[in-house]
Design a protein around this motif. Structure first.
Motif, PDB file in Angstrom:
ATOM      1  N   SER A 168       0.830  -1.201   0.000  1.00 30.47           N
ATOM      2  CA  SER A 168       0.000   0.000   0.000  1.00 30.47           C
ATOM      3  C   SER A 168       0.868   1.256   0.000  1.00 30.47           C
ATOM      4  O   SER A 168       2.036   1.233   0.406  1.00 30.47           O
ATOM      5  N   GLN A 212      -4.562  -2.215   4.756  1.00 29.09           N
ATOM      6  CA  GLN A 212      -3.533  -1.764   3.821  1.00 29.09           C
ATOM      7  C   GLN A 212      -3.506  -2.632   2.568  1.00 29.09           C
ATOM      8  O   GLN A 212      -3.230  -2.138   1.472  1.00 29.09           O
ATOM      9  N   GLU A 215      -6.121  -1.239   0.482  1.00 27.28           N
ATOM     10  CA  GLU A 215      -5.623  -0.008  -0.145  1.00 27.28           C
ATOM     11  C   GLU A 215      -4.866  -0.333  -1.431  1.00 27.28           C
ATOM     12  O   GLU A 215      -5.059   0.320  -2.467  1.00 27.28           O
ATOM     13  N   LEU A 216      -4.007  -1.363  -1.368  1.00 22.38           N
ATOM     14  CA  LEU A 216      -3.269  -1.790  -2.563  1.00 22.38           C
ATOM     15  C   LEU A 216      -4.220  -2.314  -3.631  1.00 22.38           C
ATOM     16  O   LEU A 216      -4.109  -1.949  -4.813  1.00 22.38           O
TER      17      LEU A 216
END
Length: 320
Positions: A168, A212, A215-216
């Protein structure tokens, strides 16, 4: 309406769904329910023709970058083999071997931030030689190549460029300080501008949390990435992450479901580190949403046997 039905209906009808709702579902429901929903999404939207690719470590070691996960960094003391760009006969041999075993894509991978123009000339000759001797589709993974370099690669026959975001945005600068994720995104956009498709994913198990990873996954979706490698960190002695704790297979499966629910149509590609998983765990991953893989040996760690992969793929209901 229960949570699983609500999310499944929304995803299968391509309705907007909040990432927090996907995360809640991934984290708070029994694993089999998570797998079943992800499987249904895969059947509905993703390709059922399994995509196999293979890579050749065409230049190894002495990399200037300080990526904490990587054995090829000159910043760390590891026992990998170091060499300059390989000969064309080696490239042709590997490409033809993979083509004969049903692998559809072949990529040269080089260590370093980016190739010099002189190195790129040699690499383009390698690709032209492969193209003359094989019908396998060509990919490249050469770091932060410039637009002009990418155009030369495209002319030499490269159809797809690989550049992992790795993790991320909120995590990246904790793992690498010699280049930025923004530079990676610039490379991805330059490759797309040069007429290539892009393969980009990341490594899980480097200390990030599920939020996270989401998020990626969303960042990859926003870039229009349709081939997403999912690597499991393989802690390598001598690197800063050598003592990282191995993820449980359940967490790996839940993460695959997260990537599938956020990227329903993409090829989710099993990549490095999957040799850590049991055969049963691999079967679960294939059921949950993995519909492509890098096969054969990887860069500095052992990959997988092609024939064994083909057996697992067919048993999981995919076509080749």
């Amino acid at each position: 309406m229960n949570m699983i039905t609500g999310i499944e209906d929304k995803i299968l009808n391509k309705e907007e769904i909040e990432i927090k709702d996907i995360l809640d579902f991934i984290s708070n429901n029994p694993l089999q329910q998570v797998m079943d929903l992800s499987h249904n999404v895969t059947l509905k939207f993703a390709s059922q023709k399994f995509d196999m690719c293979s890579i050749l470590n065409a230049k190894s070691g002495k990399c200037t970058e300080n990526c904490k996960w990587c054995a090829q960094s000159a910043h760390y003391s590891t026992n990998i083999e170091k060499y300059q760009i390989v000969d064309k006969d080696i490239c042709i041999e590997h490409a033809k071997y993979n083509e004969e075993h049903g692998v559809s894509r072949f990529s040269l991978v080089t260590s370093g931030k980016k190739p010099t123009d002189k190195e790129l000339e040699k690499i383009c000759i390698l690709y032209e030689s492969i193209k003359e001797n094989s019908n396998i589709k060509l990919c490249a993974s050469l770091g932060l190549s410039s637009y002009n370099q990418l155009m030369k690669l495209r002319k030499a026959g490269v159809e797809r460029y690989h550049c992992n975001l790795e993790t991320s945005h909120s995590m990246f600068n904790q793992l690498c300080s010699t280049h930025t994720q923004e530079q990676k995104i610039e490379t991805i956009k330059a490759a797309q501008k040069a007429g290539m498709s892009v393969c980009s994913g990341g490594i899980i198990g480097m200390g990030e949390n599920m939020k996270q990873r989401a998020e990626l996954a969303l960042q990859l979706k926003s870039l229009g990435i349709m081939s997403i490698p999912i690597n499991l960190l393989q802690p390598i002695k001598g690197t800063p992450l050598e003592n990282a704790e191995k993820l449980s297979e359940e967490e790996v499966i839940r993460t695959i479901a997260l990537f599938r629910l956020t990227n329903p149509e993409a090829f989710l590609r099993f990549a490095g580190g999957r040799s850590q998983m049991s055969k049963h765990g691999v079967k679960k991953a294939l059921y949950t949403g993995i519909n492509s893989a890098i096969v054969g040996d990887l860069l500095t760690t052992i990959g997988s046997k092609i024939n064994e992969d083909i057996k697992n793929i067919k048993e999981s209901g995919y076509e080749l």
